[in-house]
Write a protein that holds these residues in place. Structure first.
Motif, PDB file in Angstrom:
ATOM      1  N   GLN A   1      24.801   5.113 129.865  1.00  0.00           N
ATOM      2  CA  GLN A   1      24.328   4.789 128.518  1.00  0.00           C
ATOM      3  C   GLN A   1      24.698   3.356 128.175  1.00  0.00           C
ATOM      4  OE1 GLN A   1      27.862   7.288 126.423  1.00  0.00           O
ATOM      5  NE2 GLN A   1      26.367   6.405 125.011  1.00  0.00           N
TER       6      GLN A   1
ATOM      7  N   LEU B   1      18.924  -3.853 124.680  1.00  0.00           N
ATOM      8  CA  LEU B   1      17.813  -3.970 125.611  1.00  0.00           C
ATOM      9  C   LEU B   1      16.613  -4.583 124.885  1.00  0.00           C
ATOM     10  CD1 LEU B   1      18.054  -0.445 127.263  1.00  0.00           C
ATOM     11  CD2 LEU B   1      18.533  -2.608 128.404  1.00  0.00           C
TER      12      LEU B   1
ATOM     13  N   ARG C   1      12.960  -4.809 123.301  1.00  0.00           N
ATOM     14  CA  ARG C   1      12.111  -3.772 122.733  1.00  0.00           C
ATOM     15  C   ARG C   1      11.109  -3.289 123.780  1.00  0.00           C
ATOM     16  NH1 ARG C   1      10.476  -6.830 117.251  1.00  0.00           N
ATOM     17  NH2 ARG C   1      10.907  -8.594 118.620  1.00  0.00           N
TER      18      ARG C   1
ATOM     19  N   GLN D   1      14.105   1.108 127.882  1.00  0.00           N
ATOM     20  CA  GLN D   1      15.135   2.096 127.588  1.00  0.00           C
ATOM     21  C   GLN D   1      15.956   2.372 128.839  1.00  0.00           C
ATOM     22  OE1 GLN D   1      13.487   5.927 126.637  1.00  0.00           O
ATOM     23  NE2 GLN D   1      12.148   5.973 128.413  1.00  0.00           N
ATOM     24  N   CYS D   2      17.152   2.907 128.618  1.00  0.00           N
ATOM     25  CA  CYS D   2      18.040   3.305 129.708  1.00  0.00           C
ATOM     26  C   CYS D   2      18.167   4.821 129.673  1.00  0.00           C
ATOM     27  CB  CYS D   2      19.411   2.651 129.564  1.00  0.00           C
ATOM     28  SG  CYS D   2      20.597   3.120 130.852  1.00  0.00           S
ATOM     29  N   THR D   3      17.774   5.483 130.763  1.00  0.00           N
ATOM     30  CA  THR D   3      17.880   6.941 130.817  1.00  0.00           C
ATOM     31  C   THR D   3      19.287   7.351 131.205  1.00  0.00           C
ATOM     32  OG1 THR D   3      17.307   7.154 133.159  1.00  0.00           O
ATOM     33  CG2 THR D   3      15.480   6.999 131.581  1.00  0.00           C
TER      34      THR D   3
ATOM     35  N   LEU E   1      16.518   1.917 134.133  1.00  0.00           N
ATOM     36  CA  LEU E   1      16.028   1.022 133.089  1.00  0.00           C
ATOM     37  C   LEU E   1      14.529   0.893 133.292  1.00  0.00           C
ATOM     38  CD1 LEU E   1      18.636  -1.893 133.144  1.00  0.00           C
ATOM     39  CD2 LEU E   1      18.442  -0.076 131.450  1.00  0.00           C
TER      40      LEU E   1
ATOM     41  N   GLY F   1      10.329   0.565 131.255  1.00  0.00           N
ATOM     42  CA  GLY F   1       9.487   0.393 130.082  1.00  0.00           C
ATOM     43  C   GLY F   1       8.670  -0.878 130.166  1.00  0.00           C
TER      44      GLY F   1
END
Length: 231
Positions: free
Chosen positions: A43, A49, A51, A54-56, A61, A63
């Motif tokens: 996390q 980050l 816009r 996202q980081c799962t 990482l 998007g």
């Protein structure tokens, strides 16, 4: 129990254009279960980050970064924590960054309007339509979007207009023996060509965005400017 061990090097991860999909797998291992990827969760705990990214929890990482500001490149720095599911939790933090290149639409440098005036029946001095595209690596293509070039002229994908201007002759005055209707024009002489202004719209496309601009080329009829006539 030992803390997780990072395999992904700290620091710069990548430089990518705005609007382009990005994905990278961050990797840290739990010394107690080094072959089990699920033994570590991830996390973002500091920084931000871009816009759209996202980081799962599995450390991916991904998007499409967007809406940077349309002008400047942005470098985002953030800290990711790798944690084990043990009690108490063991964790290790690492700082990363990557740069998003702002995508500025390609634009025309050559002003709209007339780009040349020529006589028909002759090759023209080539006209280079100039454009600006500040985004490195773009494959920029120029094409005819509307209107028409003078007959005989073409435009390349790099914006070079060249060719030989074919005289514009009225369609009902085709020269030659026994024109149809036979008695409309005497003696079947070649009539004067016509002067005409040609208006056309060009499109510049970098694969993501486009710009349009309208230009003109005026063609003078050489035959109508000479002292002799067809009368």
């Amino acid at each position: 129990m030992a803390q997780p061990r990072w395999q992904t090097d700290a620091g710069h991860l990548a430089t990518i254009p705005e609007g382009q999909f990005y994905q990278v797998q961050l990797v840290a291992t739990d010394p107690a279960h080094p072959l089990d990827p699920a033994a570590v969760t991830y996390q973002v705990i500091a920084g931000a980050l871009p816009r759209g990214i996202q980081c799962t929890s599995t450390g991916v990482l991904q998007g499409v970064p967007y809406a940077i500001n349309g002008i400047n490149n942005i470098t985002s720095k953030f800290v990711v924590r790798a944690s084990t599911p043990t009690t108490p939790k063991r964790f290790a933090d690492r700082t990363f960054d990557f740069t998003v290149i702002a995508q500025v639409p390609p634009s025309f440098v050559t002003p709209a309007g007339n780009v040349g005036s020529f006589y028909d029946g002759a090759p023209i001095t080539p006209i280079q339509i100039e454009i600006s595209d500040p985004n490195p690596g773009d494959n920029v293509i120029i094409s005819l979007a509307a209107g028409s070039l003078p007959p005989g002229l073409t435009i390349s994908t790099s914006g070079l207009i060249s060719g030989y201007i074919i005289p514009l002759v009225p369609v009902d005055q085709t020269p030659g023996f026994s024109s149809t209707p036979f008695d409309q024009y005497a003696f079947d002489f070649l009539p004067n060509s016509l002067s005409q202004n040609y208006q056309f719209t060009l499109e510049v496309n970098d694969g993501r965005e486009t710009s349009l601009r309208t230009f003109e080329i005026y063609v003078y009829s050489r035959s109508s400017l000479t002292a002799d006539t067809t009368e």
